[in-house]
Design a protein around this motif. Structure first.
Motif, PDB file in Angstrom:
ATOM      1  N   ASN A 100     -42.053  16.594 -38.747  1.00 48.15           N
ATOM      2  CA  ASN A 100     -41.533  17.940 -38.548  1.00 48.15           C
ATOM      3  C   ASN A 100     -40.341  17.926 -37.596  1.00 48.15           C
ATOM      4  O   ASN A 100     -39.377  18.677 -37.754  1.00 48.15           O
ATOM      5  CB  ASN A 100     -42.643  18.838 -38.002  1.00 48.15           C
ATOM      6  N   GLU A 101     -40.398  17.046 -36.590  1.00 52.21           N
ATOM      7  CA  GLU A 101     -39.293  16.904 -35.636  1.00 52.21           C
ATOM      8  C   GLU A 101     -38.071  16.299 -36.320  1.00 52.21           C
ATOM      9  O   GLU A 101     -36.931  16.626 -35.991  1.00 52.21           O
ATOM     10  CB  GLU A 101     -39.731  16.005 -34.484  1.00 52.21           C
ATOM     11  N   LEU A 102     -38.309  15.429 -37.295  1.00 48.59           N
ATOM     12  CA  LEU A 102     -37.217  14.699 -37.941  1.00 48.59           C
ATOM     13  C   LEU A 102     -36.501  15.483 -39.030  1.00 48.59           C
ATOM     14  O   LEU A 102     -35.367  15.155 -39.382  1.00 48.59           O
ATOM     15  CB  LEU A 102     -37.758  13.418 -38.588  1.00 48.59           C
ATOM     16  N   LYS A 103     -37.139  16.512 -39.568  1.00 46.10           N
ATOM     17  CA  LYS A 103     -36.652  17.095 -40.811  1.00 46.10           C
ATOM     18  C   LYS A 103     -35.256  17.698 -40.718  1.00 46.10           C
ATOM     19  O   LYS A 103     -34.559  17.829 -41.728  1.00 46.10           O
ATOM     20  CB  LYS A 103     -37.647  18.148 -41.327  1.00 46.10           C
ATOM     21  N   ASP A 104     -34.811  18.069 -39.491  1.00 41.02           N
ATOM     22  CA  ASP A 104     -33.453  18.594 -39.358  1.00 41.02           C
ATOM     23  C   ASP A 104     -32.548  17.647 -38.567  1.00 41.02           C
ATOM     24  O   ASP A 104     -31.518  18.054 -38.030  1.00 41.02           O
ATOM     25  CB  ASP A 104     -33.477  19.971 -38.701  1.00 41.02           C
ATOM     26  N   ASP A 105     -32.941  16.360 -38.505  1.00 42.58           N
ATOM     27  CA  ASP A 105     -32.104  15.370 -37.829  1.00 42.58           C
ATOM     28  C   ASP A 105     -30.835  15.133 -38.652  1.00 42.58           C
ATOM     29  O   ASP A 105     -30.890  15.018 -39.878  1.00 42.58           O
ATOM     30  CB  ASP A 105     -32.884  14.052 -37.687  1.00 42.58           C
ATOM     31  N   ASP A 106     -29.676  15.048 -37.969  1.00 44.36           N
ATOM     32  CA  ASP A 106     -28.421  14.872 -38.688  1.00 44.36           C
ATOM     33  C   ASP A 106     -28.297  13.492 -39.330  1.00 44.36           C
ATOM     34  O   ASP A 106     -27.423  13.272 -40.169  1.00 44.36           O
ATOM     35  CB  ASP A 106     -27.229  15.122 -37.762  1.00 44.36           C
ATOM     36  N   GLU A 107     -29.171  12.540 -38.964  1.00 45.95           N
ATOM     37  CA  GLU A 107     -29.161  11.216 -39.568  1.00 45.95           C
ATOM     38  C   GLU A 107     -30.336  10.995 -40.520  1.00 45.95           C
ATOM     39  O   GLU A 107     -30.593   9.866 -40.936  1.00 45.95           O
ATOM     40  CB  GLU A 107     -29.197  10.137 -38.478  1.00 45.95           C
ATOM     41  N   SER A 242     -33.452  26.290 -39.000  1.00 44.64           N
ATOM     42  CA  SER A 242     -32.532  27.217 -39.658  1.00 44.64           C
ATOM     43  C   SER A 242     -31.790  26.527 -40.800  1.00 44.64           C
ATOM     44  O   SER A 242     -31.413  27.164 -41.788  1.00 44.64           O
ATOM     45  CB  SER A 242     -31.540  27.780 -38.637  1.00 44.64           C
ATOM     46  N   ASP A 243     -31.575  25.200 -40.689  1.00 45.30           N
ATOM     47  CA  ASP A 243     -30.887  24.458 -41.744  1.00 45.30           C
ATOM     48  C   ASP A 243     -31.680  24.490 -43.046  1.00 45.30           C
ATOM     49  O   ASP A 243     -31.111  24.666 -44.129  1.00 45.30           O
ATOM     50  CB  ASP A 243     -30.658  23.008 -41.316  1.00 45.30           C
ATOM     51  N   ILE A 248     -32.568  26.616 -48.498  1.00 45.78           N
ATOM     52  CA  ILE A 248     -33.390  27.307 -49.496  1.00 45.78           C
ATOM     53  C   ILE A 248     -32.635  28.509 -50.055  1.00 45.78           C
ATOM     54  O   ILE A 248     -32.576  28.722 -51.275  1.00 45.78           O
ATOM     55  CB  ILE A 248     -34.739  27.735 -48.888  1.00 45.78           C
ATOM     56  N   ALA A 249     -32.040  29.305 -49.162  1.00 45.44           N
ATOM     57  CA  ALA A 249     -31.285  30.483 -49.601  1.00 45.44           C
ATOM     58  C   ALA A 249     -30.088  30.076 -50.462  1.00 45.44           C
ATOM     59  O   ALA A 249     -29.764  30.737 -51.459  1.00 45.44           O
ATOM     60  CB  ALA A 249     -30.820  31.280 -48.384  1.00 45.44           C
TER      61      ALA A 249
END
Length: 476
Positions: A100-107, A242-243, A248-249
């Protein structure tokens, strides 16, 4: 296993931990993991063939237990399949929270690529996870359903976003229309007579012609998969970045002209992509996992969630998780002082060699370029701090190789601070931080290095750098 309808199986669960002996296994010969197939039976290996002592490796997840002929093993008492369910041996680590922490990581996409290139469509050889795509979904209790689904859901949304940013695949389709005052394509004479001539509408002509449309089966599958992914997120992962919400939107808007309908497994199997739209292949695979694994009732509520069998490499997950935690700490406290070097950045190894023309001069000569520390931090003045992430138990007998490795990094990058980052060894134990001063013998009397061992727990994970940095980032 052939099946006309979705088949959800609850089997006899065998629980275990990674890098640990597995007991109470059925008396048979199992399919063992090897270098070319490391994910077989979640990394199951044999230590003593005479005693049949089996150990797991560094993978957690859930899968059906296979024998040496790759057949499912059934429990003789219940005739149910044996399900192997492996958890981390460090109870303080929660794979769901880490993912869950990784899912919006830029890498994140680079972590998943075997060649460290940001290619979301090249996931077959990634080292972080493995899905057993040809297996039927498994219904089990507990968080392991969430682990598998958060991976497949986040990856699917990322894949679908990349597809929607390009032109969606379309095909030429037959379209019929009752046109006024013109002819397009071919005239449908029978329909023209019934719809126009018998009604005195001589100004109209019923025609059939070809049109290019994105409302095709493959895009309908993607739209239904997005619907299932959104249901999973709303059910289990309400606190999302938010990403992901924005993606999704974006996908919903891009697919608004595609028909939304329920998709069957047979329709997924007959879908075809090739050539320019080969990027659809991975997305359709994950759409299939989501469509198979999520059952929704007549009111639109999630009725049952199953998971495609999967494996997670805990060493890699722990390493990537620590990188994300350090990124967060830099952003909060040290954004003007420290930079985390990119994960895919390679560093050349150079050595001093005598110049061929002038033997009195020394020049730097290229030796290799495969030095990539887990964590390499750069200060404003160009100096480095090197940290290595180890997912293992530690005692005084098995640290030598690792300390020599991090010491080599320290020498190569001229680091003052080097160290190892380890998972918490004992639940509810006090936070341990060890610091040593290492005096390196050389002509430079100031060549000193500080070695750290940082034990990561839920309480101190936001202060990794604060435990190490002595004065560089605080003194001006």
């Amino acid at each position: 296993m052939a099946k006309s309808e979705l088949e959800y199986i609850t089997g006899e669960v065998i629980l275990g931990q990674d890098w640990t002996e597995i007991k109470k296994l059925p008396d048979t010969d199992f399919k063992l993991s090897n270098k070319t197939q490391p994910f077989e039976n979640l990394g199951l290996s044999i230590k003593d063939r005479d005693k049949k002592t089996y150990y797991t490796k560094g993978y957690v997840g859930v899968t059906r237990l296979k024998d040496k002929n790759n057949c499912n093993i059934l429990c003789p008492n219940t005739n149910k399949e044996y399900i192997l369910n492996i958890k981390p041996r460090f109870e303080g680590l929660n794979p769901i929270k880490m993912i869950n922490e990784l899912k919006d990581d830029d890498e994140f996409l680079i972590y998943l690529s075997s060649d460290k290139k940001e290619d979301i469509n090249n996931l077959e050889d990634n080292t972080l996870f493995h899905f057993y795509e040809n297996e039927a979904p498994i219904e089990i209790d507990g968080g392991f359903i969430e682990e598998g689904n958060i991976i497949s859901t986040v990856l699917y949304i990322n894949l679908l976003t990349e597809i929607c940013k390009r032109n969606l695949m379309g095909k030429m389709q037959k379209h019929e229309e009752n046109l006024t005052g013109k002819v397009k394509g071919k005239i449908m004479f029978n329909k023209n007579i019934n719809s126009n001539l018998v009604r005195g509408r001589k100004d109209r002509i019923y025609c059939q012609y070809q049109v290019y449309s994105i409302d095709i089966l493959e895009n309908q599958i993607l739209k239904y998969g997005l619907y299932k992914a959104k249901k999973i997120i709303n059910e289990f992962f309400r606190e999302i970045s938010s990403d992901i919400k924005r993606n999704i939107a974006y996908c919903e808007k891009a697919l608004e002209n595609v028909t939304f309908r329920k998709i069957s497994l047979q329709e997924i199997n007959i879908s075809k992509v090739s050539g320019f739209y080969s990027n659809y292949k991975q997305a359709l695979k994950f759409a299939k996992m989501l469509i198979e694994g999520v059952s929704i009732d007549a009111y639109g509520n999630v009725k049952k969630v199953c998971v495609t069998p999967y494996a997670i490499n805990m060493q890699k997950l722990f390493e990537f998780y620590i990188r994300k935690v350090i990124k967060n700490e830099i952003k909060d406290k040290y954004k003007n002082d420290l930079v985390l070097e990119p994960y895919d950045k390679k560093f050349n190894i150079l050595y001093e060699n005598r110049d061929k023309k002038d033997r009195k001069l020394f020049v730097e000569t290229y030796l290799a370029d495969n030095v990539i520390p887990d964590i390499l931090l750069r200060y404003q003045d160009g100096k480095y701090m090197a940290l290595d992430v180890k997912y293992k138990r530690y005692d005084k007998y098995d640290t030598r190789d690792d300390t020599l490795q991090i010491l080599a990094y320290g020498m190569l990058f001229d680091c003052e601070h080097i160290g190892l980052i380890l998972p918490e060894q004992i639940i509810d134990s006090p936070i341990r931080r060890q610091e040593y001063r290492l005096d390196i013998r050389s002509s430079d009397k100031n060549n000193k290095k500080y070695y750290h061992e940082i034990i990561i727990s839920e309480e101190n994970k936001r202060n990794i750098l604060s435990n190490i940095i002595i004065s560089k980032c605080t003194k001006k």
